[in-house]
Each structure stands twice: as C-alpha cells, then as structure tokens.
Design a protein around this motif. Structure first.
Motif, PDB file in Angstrom:
ATOM      1  N   UNK A   1       0.786  -1.233   0.000  1.00 15.43           N
ATOM      2  CA  UNK A   1       0.000   0.000   0.000  1.00 15.43           C
ATOM      3  C   UNK A   1       0.812   1.273   0.000  1.00 15.43           C
ATOM      4  N   UNK A   2       2.129   1.178  -0.188  1.00 11.39           N
ATOM      5  CA  UNK A   2       2.974   2.389  -0.136  1.00 11.39           C
ATOM      6  C   UNK A   2       2.899   3.152  -1.463  1.00 11.39           C
TER       7      UNK A   2
ATOM      8  N   UNK B   1      10.974  10.033 -12.876  1.00  8.71           N
ATOM      9  CA  UNK B   1      12.318   9.625 -12.426  1.00  8.71           C
ATOM     10  C   UNK B   1      13.241  10.816 -12.163  1.00  8.71           C
TER      11      UNK B   1
ATOM     12  N   UNK C   1      14.598   8.384  -2.365  1.00  7.59           N
ATOM     13  CA  UNK C   1      14.341   8.258  -3.802  1.00  7.59           C
ATOM     14  C   UNK C   1      13.989   9.639  -4.381  1.00  7.59           C
TER      15      UNK C   1
ATOM     16  N   UNK D   1      -1.697   4.493 -12.524  1.00  3.14           N
ATOM     17  CA  UNK D   1      -0.812   3.328 -12.401  1.00  3.14           C
ATOM     18  C   UNK D   1      -1.455   2.240 -11.548  1.00  3.14           C
TER      19      UNK D   1
ATOM     20  N   UNK E   1      -4.305   0.629 -13.498  1.00  2.45           N
ATOM     21  CA  UNK E   1      -3.828  -0.316 -14.514  1.00  2.45           C
ATOM     22  C   UNK E   1      -3.317  -1.604 -13.883  1.00  2.45           C
TER      23      UNK E   1
ATOM     24  N   UNK F   1       1.536  -0.967 -18.730  1.00  4.84           N
ATOM     25  CA  UNK F   1       0.943   0.341 -18.992  1.00  4.84           C
ATOM     26  C   UNK F   1       0.997   1.256 -17.781  1.00  4.84           C
ATOM     27  N   UNK F   2       1.900   0.931 -16.874  1.00  2.00           N
ATOM     28  CA  UNK F   2       2.225   1.840 -15.785  1.00  2.00           C
ATOM     29  C   UNK F   2       3.098   2.956 -16.367  1.00  2.00           C
ATOM     30  N   UNK F   3       2.754   4.215 -16.047  1.00  4.05           N
ATOM     31  CA  UNK F   3       3.580   5.338 -16.515  1.00  4.05           C
ATOM     32  C   UNK F   3       4.888   5.361 -15.735  1.00  4.05           C
ATOM     33  N   UNK F   4       5.998   5.341 -16.461  1.00  3.63           N
ATOM     34  CA  UNK F   4       7.324   5.373 -15.840  1.00  3.63           C
ATOM     35  C   UNK F   4       7.929   6.760 -15.971  1.00  3.63           C
ATOM     36  N   UNK F   5       7.626   7.429 -17.068  1.00  2.00           N
ATOM     37  CA  UNK F   5       8.145   8.778 -17.317  1.00  2.00           C
ATOM     38  C   UNK F   5       7.076   9.542 -18.082  1.00  2.00           C
TER      39      UNK F   5
ATOM     40  N   UNK G   1      12.448   0.773 -12.490  1.00  2.00           N
ATOM     41  CA  UNK G   1      11.510   1.747 -11.919  1.00  2.00           C
ATOM     42  C   UNK G   1      10.119   1.130 -11.799  1.00  2.00           C
TER      43      UNK G   1
ATOM     44  N   UNK H   1       8.070   0.189  -8.345  1.00  2.00           N
ATOM     45  CA  UNK H   1       6.714   0.667  -8.057  1.00  2.00           C
ATOM     46  C   UNK H   1       5.813  -0.473  -7.594  1.00  2.00           C
ATOM     47  N   UNK H   2       5.915  -1.596  -8.282  1.00  2.00           N
ATOM     48  CA  UNK H   2       5.088  -2.744  -7.923  1.00  2.00           C
ATOM     49  C   UNK H   2       5.501  -3.281  -6.545  1.00  2.00           C
TER      50      UNK H   2
ATOM     51  N   UNK I   1       6.816  -1.526  -4.074  1.00  2.00           N
ATOM     52  CA  UNK I   1       6.330  -0.596  -3.051  1.00  2.00           C
ATOM     53  C   UNK I   1       4.833  -0.734  -2.828  1.00  2.00           C
ATOM     54  N   UNK I   2       4.112  -0.980  -3.902  1.00  2.00           N
ATOM     55  CA  UNK I   2       2.656  -1.061  -3.780  1.00  2.00           C
ATOM     56  C   UNK I   2       2.204  -2.394  -3.193  1.00  2.00           C
TER      57      UNK I   2
ATOM     58  N   UNK J   1      17.592   1.442  -5.813  1.00  2.00           N
ATOM     59  CA  UNK J   1      17.512   2.892  -5.658  1.00  2.00           C
ATOM     60  C   UNK J   1      16.099   3.326  -5.287  1.00  2.00           C
ATOM     61  N   UNK J   2      15.083   2.654  -5.863  1.00  2.00           N
ATOM     62  CA  UNK J   2      13.715   3.194  -5.789  1.00  2.00           C
ATOM     63  C   UNK J   2      12.751   2.424  -4.889  1.00  2.00           C
TER      64      UNK J   2
ATOM     65  N   UNK K   1      11.407   0.834  -1.373  1.00  2.00           N
ATOM     66  CA  UNK K   1      11.592   1.069   0.062  1.00  2.00           C
ATOM     67  C   UNK K   1      12.445  -0.058   0.635  1.00  2.00           C
TER      68      UNK K   1
END
Lengths: 327, 327
Positions: free
Chosen positions: A160-161, A169, A178, A251, A254, B164-168, B247, B251-252, B254-255, B284-285, B287
């Motif tokens: 859930x973070x 980036x 980060x 995000x 999706x 289809x996660x936005x990275x940039x 990246x 994200x995945x 962290x979520x 780097x990204x 947690x």
C-alpha cells in the motif's frame, strides 16, 4: 458485556479511543494527548486509561471482547510488533503483547493507513465493493488495499505504499531517499515546498499574502486560499499536484483494476482543482476498460476512518461478523 | 480416465495443447498453427482436434475431466467471453460456451499473462511463495498477480497491466495512446525502436551490422548481439530499458510488497546487463524493507509457463487439488 469492542487510533500527537457495539455503532469515545516523549510505558498506560474512560462513559461494566489498534508503521500485523514508528520514537515495541498483558483481552494491531482503508471499506465510501484502493493525501501520501474483499498486507505487511511510487524519475527528492515519488510531488508538503520555492525566487505574492507575509507559515492551506482567489501561480501548483496524483492513481488502476478508489486526507481539501486535474490525468493514462470500471470517490469518514477501521479489526478479532465475506 | 485434464495455450500464431495427469505431469502435447483468418469456427475446430490428438498420443480413451485455456485478452474469466483479442481478430467470442458445447466437459478460460503467472506459481519459479508478481518482457510487457495465494483478477478481470504503468510522463508514445508506459520504454519493441532511431540519425553502426545492414531487420536480438560485442550504443539502449524496468518493478514492490518477482519473456534474454541495471534501479527506488523482503528470479518454464498455468486452471476446474491452499 455482549461483544462490545474497543478501537484505538494511536498517533504521534493523540490517542483516539472508542467503545463500539457488535454492530459497529460507537457508544463512547475519548481523545487524549500521546506525549511520546514520556516513553513507551507511559503511552501504554495512557491507552489503558482511555479504555477505562470509554467503558465508564458508556456506562458499561465488564471487559470488552477485544481491542483493535492502529499505529504508524512499519509493523508486523501478525505478531503486533511495531518495528519503527518515527512519530512515537518507537523501535521494536511489542504493542500487542504489552496491551494484552495489561488488559487481559485479545488485541489486534495494524498500521494506520490499512485501518483507514478498512474503515472506509466497512463503514464508509467502500461499502458494497470488494476491490478498493484507499489513498490518503496529507503531509505524506499513504494507502491501503482491499483486494477480493480482504485487506491485503503483502509479504512483509508493507503493501500500500502508494506514496513511494516513482511518478517522474527526474522529479524532486523524497524523504525516503528516492526521487520523483508521488509523495514528493502531490502531498501537502510538496505543494508547500513548491510555493516556498516560488516565493524565494521573488514570485508567489498572493500565496505569501495569504500567509500573512511569513514564508515559513506557507502550507498547502495558503496555496489553496490564493488559488481560490484566482491566483494563477497557486492554481498551477495545485494543477501540478493533481497531475502527479492522477498519474499515480492511473498506475494503480492499470495494475489492480479496482472497482473503487477512495481518496481522503487534508491535502485533497485544497479545492476542486486538484480533483479535476487528477481525473483528467487518469483518463489520459488509465487503460480504457479499467477506467470505465472504476469509480473515484472522496473518503466519507474523514479523521474517523482509522478509528472505524480499528472497530472493524476489533470485531474481527472478537469473532464478530461485521460484514459478510470479510475474513 | 482418472482426472486427466487438457490444457490449451491459444495464441495468434499457434495452438499449444497438452494432456496432463492429476499431478500436473504432461502426458502428451501437440502444437498446431492457429490460422485465425479462417474464422472463429475453424479455430475452435482446430482446438477440438488437438484434444483428440493428445488423447490419442497418450493412448487414453474416455473424456478428460476438464479443459483450461489461456487466450489473449481482455476477457471475462468468469463467463469465458473473450471481449477482444487483436491477434486472433476476435470480438466477443464466447470461448468457454463454444468449447463446452463441442467437448461436453467443463472449460475454464483466463488470459495468457494470468496463466503464465499461475504456471510459474504452481510449477515453476513461484513454488512456495504466496505473494508473487509475474512479469513478461517480450514484444509487449504484461503480468499477472498472485496475492495471498490466489490469482488476482481485479474488478473487471483486467489486473496485472504492468506494461501500462507510466514510468516517465514525458516518455515515448505507447500503443495504448498514453506516453511513457513501461512497455514503451523497456519492451523488445521499445529497444528495437531506439536502435532504429539511432541508425536513422546516422549512428548505431554495430547494431546495423548485426542486422546485416538492413535497418528493418533490427530487433532487440540485434541490439543484444551488438552489446555482447562491446558496442556502447547498444549497451546504452539495454541500460535505458533496464532502468525503466527497474523503476516499474520498484513501483510494484512498493505497492504490493511481494515475496517474489518472477521475470520472463524473450526480451529478458538480451543479456545480463538488463537484469543488472534493473536490480540497481530497484535498489535505488524500492523502500528498504520491501526490497529486503523480495526475491527477483527468472521464470523457469519459458514458453511453457502459459500452458502449465492452463494445466493448473484445468485441474482447479476439475476439482483436483494441485497445490495446498490454492482456491
């Protein structure tokens, strides 16, 4: 006493405690300061004190069936061990064990964002859906996931973070180390930072005026006030935050294809502009089928979402059924 | 026949069918071309034909207990209706109903990425973990989520669209209409696009040589070959893809706080550089606590992951227990 339970929302500044019936109805509540600097034992003692107070206020004798407590994390929701709570200056505090020893009733612990999600799911905006993402936009950005009708914790109770999802980036530095995290781009703190940078560069007059001329007094609230007065610079700060938020929410949409995204927290109160911009960005970035399927709604329980989640957790712990299908 | 089941991996170019025992062991398999241009009925007929063939090859009489089939999506896994499969040129095809009518046995349908995830979870790299993210990096980027030990579908059977996660937000255009999607930055197609742009700008000599001087023959494979020969431009293309991938995976992580991320697909074969760069970016990204908890491992089943997921799905449909705790 027939299945009444105690719920506690433990924060760095206050302890918010309620006694609730088996139907989730709050019978009494009390709010006391946390005073974490007095040490773990003092805080535990104060929590125990609030349990006595709510029982007294409700005119109830006997012992409640269980206690549910929300605490800043990270923590282990199974063992009830709080690994690290910076607001409380706690390291490896066995919260569940300490409270069970003092109270003699079953105690369940979870982190505050998860319980806010659970509260909205059971008693608030999430009623009736089984795939729900809760996001709170405040000084930081946190969240909780209800997936297939259950609170999803992840392998290390860290799911859930949402606030630490990278949105850009090359974006600004985040407290986590980060760069370009959602929290660093769309939280109340991020909006205040942008406003101060603007003022320091000699612009942002309307925002500075809203803060009585004191740059250190600038928060998201002053940005909101200037924006409400039509100030373009303040509006742009909110638009940028809304865009970042929309990218982050897209995000999540999706990835998880939720039926519902519930958004709460003080920074969502900066005005309709943040919500509108967020929705525009979601429509741009979410896959069409997933976008059609999801509803975006504001949280309903406000500052009580975490407390009501603790009610749900306590009822679960006591074996009460508070919603069909919940485990 | 005691609980043997049929599994089908249906793609735009081939139909891959297997007969498996109740233990998941493959008894026979067959591969035939799909020829979608001949129409839905012809493809259904060809699938039915492969069922007869695997039974014959295995020397089995009688009817299998169930059939599981993976199909490109989006589709409704409950009703077995395929909304839209561009590779097959299918629109609203009731795949489950059509096959059940022809075969007289229970049929279960799911999308190909979900079944690849399920295959790795039950028979491959995911064995023993209950929170697993599967990502396939190929011409596109797809994924599937195993959460709390179950395949997670989301509200509209659309979960797992990691690509289809936005990275940039300012990144390159994606086929989906959005910009800066992971798929547009780290897929094999994205690496080939970057290589061609380089060549069109008069650089990328080594890549062009690897493609025999034909810019249209440049794919991720030629980038990989040039990089293996030490070409810096090719290496940079792979590094950029690895960073974007890292990246997205961060994200995945962290979520969802998974225990395991399984990465498969042909584009992961461009060499160790993509994996190394991905890992650096994740460190780097992500947690720290979530990073410590997660293992990153390559898929084990290669092109058979989807087929083995269909075996698991068929066994589930037939009431067989193929893994304790699975529902």
């Amino acid at each position: 006493m027939d299945k009444a339970v105690v719920a506690v929302d433990l924060g760095g500044t206050k302890i918010y405690t309620a006694l609730a019936g088996a139907d989730g109805r709050v019978l009494a509540e009390v709010l006391v300061p946390t005073r974490p600097w007095e040490g773990v034992d003092a805080v535990i003692g104060r929590i125990v004190g609030t349990v006595d107070q709510v029982l007294e206020r409700a005119g109830k004798g006997g012992r409640p069936a269980a206690l549910g407590i929300g605490c800043p994390g990270p923590l282990d929701a199974a063992s009830g061990l709080v690994h690290h709570a910076p607001n409380l200056d706690w390291h490896d505090v066995p919260l569940k064990d300490l409270l069970e020893k003092r109270l003699g009733i079953p105690v369940a612990v979870d982190n505050d964002a998860n319980l806010a999600a659970l509260g909205e799911y059971v008693y608030g905006a999430g009623r009736g859906e089984k795939d729900m993402v809760y996001i709170t936009v405040s000084t930081g950005i946190g969240g909780g996931l209800i997936l297939d009708g259950r609170l999803y914790h992840g392998a290390g109770f860290g799911a859930g973070e949402i606030g630490h999802m990278t949105i850009d980036p090359g974006g600004p530095r985040c407290n986590c180390g980060n760069s370009g995290c959602l929290e660093a781009m769309a939280s109340g703190t991020a909006m205040a930072r942008e406003a101060r940078l603007l003022i320091e560069s000699g612009r942002g007059r309307a925002i500075l005026e809203a803060a009585g001329g004191d740059v250190c007094a600038v928060t998201a609230r002053e940005v909101a006030r200037a924006a409400a007065g039509g100030d373009d610079e303040a509006r742009q700060i909110i638009i940028n935050a809304g865009r970042a938020l929309g990218t982050g929410v897209a995000n999540v949409i999706n990835l998880l294809n939720p039926a519902l995204v519930v958004l709460g927290g003080g920074a969502m109160q900066v005005g309709p502009l943040i919500w509108e911009t967020m929705e525009e960005e979601i429509s741009r970035r979410a896959l069409a089928a997933a976008r059609r399927r999801v509803r975006l709604v504001p949280a309903e329980l406000g500052p009580r979402s975490g407390l009501m989640g603790a009610v749900a957790l306590a009822l679960q712990k006591s074996g009460g059924i508070f919603r069909s299908g919940m485990v």
